[in-house]
Design an enzyme around this catalytic site. Structure first.
Site, mmCIF file in Angstrom:
data_model
loop_
_atom_site.group_PDB
_atom_site.id
_atom_site.type_symbol
_atom_site.label_atom_id
_atom_site.label_comp_id
_atom_site.label_asym_id
_atom_site.label_seq_id
_atom_site.Cartn_x
_atom_site.Cartn_y
_atom_site.Cartn_z
ATOM 1 N N HIS A 105 33.175 42.460 1.850
ATOM 2 C CA HIS A 105 33.080 42.684 0.415
ATOM 3 C C HIS A 105 33.914 43.951 -0.202
ATOM 4 O O HIS A 105 33.381 44.738 -0.856
ATOM 5 C CB HIS A 105 31.688 42.922 0.003
ATOM 6 C CG HIS A 105 31.009 41.338 -0.104
ATOM 7 N ND1 HIS A 105 31.610 40.369 -0.341
ATOM 8 C CD2 HIS A 105 29.757 41.201 0.051
ATOM 9 C CE1 HIS A 105 30.646 39.305 -0.241
ATOM 10 N NE2 HIS A 105 29.404 40.000 0.091
ATOM 11 N N HIS A 179 28.388 38.982 -7.501
ATOM 12 C CA HIS A 179 27.126 39.154 -6.701
ATOM 13 C C HIS A 179 25.864 38.921 -6.973
ATOM 14 O O HIS A 179 24.793 39.640 -6.601
ATOM 15 C CB HIS A 179 27.387 40.003 -5.420
ATOM 16 C CG HIS A 179 26.917 39.719 -4.050
ATOM 17 N ND1 HIS A 179 25.710 39.616 -4.136
ATOM 18 C CD2 HIS A 179 27.522 39.120 -2.961
ATOM 19 C CE1 HIS A 179 25.531 39.247 -2.551
ATOM 20 N NE2 HIS A 179 26.785 38.853 -2.035
ATOM 21 N N GLU A 313 28.615 32.484 -5.676
ATOM 22 C CA GLU A 313 29.679 33.580 -5.690
ATOM 23 C C GLU A 313 31.055 32.461 -5.836
ATOM 24 O O GLU A 313 31.498 32.237 -4.905
ATOM 25 C CB GLU A 313 29.742 34.360 -4.338
ATOM 26 C CG GLU A 313 28.434 35.244 -4.154
ATOM 27 C CD GLU A 313 28.284 35.673 -2.569
ATOM 28 O OE1 GLU A 313 29.187 36.444 -2.341
ATOM 29 O OE2 GLU A 313 27.448 35.311 -2.188
#
Length: 349
Positions: A105, A179, A313
């Site tokens: 991420h 997210h 996502e």
């Protein structure tokens, strides 16, 4: 339509602001310019009760200590990159390692850990916030200076539209997503196990022991990954399918979407009657059923626990940089990147 701005806290003497956008029917979005985090989304159930349907915190300190990316913008690349390295045009790039030997991420200080510039806008039927950030060349190991804009727009149709725009002065991988963890029960009254999900997808990515795609695309037919008809999230958490067991009893998998801006993702909570329709430009969606939410601490006075929320996502496929058969996630020098994801909140009568 109106936007209310307030001080939310401070990081290193820099002010973090919150923005609450309210539409004419009473739906509200609250977000902050730290990580472009969505802290609350308040919508009605079928009885007319307005409640929050995302996981979040009330204080900046909790977000600074959070490790689950609640509500945050993810970048430069969403998901994992194997070995925290990649080659681009023959040149090797080493990324920050923040999950074992891998990069997750965006790294140690991804887009979720920075303060964005913010500007509000108000119009008759919509209002929102535009966030801006310049990701410098070499940040977390990525090449290129990338100028990014993220816009959150709430309208009177109870639609939340997320628009991502970027341009880089060097070729670079780039995969943005949000997210947010959704829980349509309202104010976390229940977990999401009895939520139903429907996806226009006939393939998902097989994961290895480190949750990184192997490169194999699996057929959803006759598996707990078949969401072409409504399926409860619980069906995957009790499954003995090796891929469900691997990720901690549930889902943490990229699905390839077979349609775009065509009600391709539908989440429902039968008890509250709330529904969420997600439409996107993106090639895929990572469905994460909150398997790793720890059982320590609280989320707004509710004990934290697994399956308390579900992430949808919308994004390019994880680790695509290592899989030539995946759709490319590379943006070229001066190429304009643009992507839109729309969340439409409603009720099932």
């Amino acid at each position: 339509m109106q936007v209310k701005q307030e001080k939310f806290g401070e990081v290193d003497s820099n002010t973090v602001s919150s923005f609450t956008i309210t539409n004419d029917s009473g739906a509200e979005l609250t977000c902050i310019n730290y990580g472009c985090i969505i802290t609350e989304m308040i919508v009605s159930d079928m009885q007319g009760n307005f409640e929050n349907v995302v996981l979040g915190y009330d204080t900046l300190e909790e977000y600074l200590n959070d490790t689950t990316y609640l509500g945050a913008i993810i970048g430069r690349v969403g998901g994992r990159i194997k070995g925290a390295q990649f080659k681009l045009d023959g040149q090797s790039h080493t990324l920050a390692k923040n999950e074992g030997n891998n990069h997750l991420h965006g790294g140690i200080k991804g887009f979720n850990r920075v303060i964005w510039d913010a500007e509000v806008f108000e119009q008759e039927n919509e209002a929102g916030v535009q966030f801006k950030y310049l990701s410098s060349d070499g940040e977390e190991g990525y090449p290129g200076n990338v100028a990014i804009k993220v816009t959150y727009t709430l309208n009177n149709e109870n639609e939340l539209v997320l628009t991502y725009d970027a341009v880089s002065d060097k070729k670079t991988p780039f995969v943005m997503t949000n997210h947010s963890y959704f829980n349509l029960s309202g104010n976390l009254k229940r977990d999401i196990l009895n939520h139903t999900l429907k996806l226009k997808s006939d393939r998902f990515l097989e994961l290895d022991q480190e949750f990184i795609p192997t490169g194999t695309m699996l057929d959803v037919r006759n598996t707990p990954f078949d969401f072409t008809g409504e399926r409860t999230i619980k069906s995957g958490t009790v499954s003995n399918h090796s891929q469900n067991v691997l990720v901690g009893e549930g889902y943490d998998h990229p699905f390839l979407l077979s349609s775009n801006h065509d009600e391709e993702i539908i989440l429902k909570d039968p008890e509250s009657g709330r529904s969420l329709i997600v439409e996107t430009d993106e090639v895929g969606v990572v469905v994460y059923s909150g398997n790793s939410i720890g059982d320590k601490g609280y989320i707004r006075d509710v004990p934290a626990r697994k399956h308390l929320g579900i992430c949808l996502e919308t994004q390019g496929l994880p680790d695509a940089i290592h899989h030539p058969t995946f759709p490319s996630t590379i943006i070229d020098k001066e190429q304009k990147y643009s992507s839109v994801t729309k969340y439409k909140f409603g009720v099932v009568r």
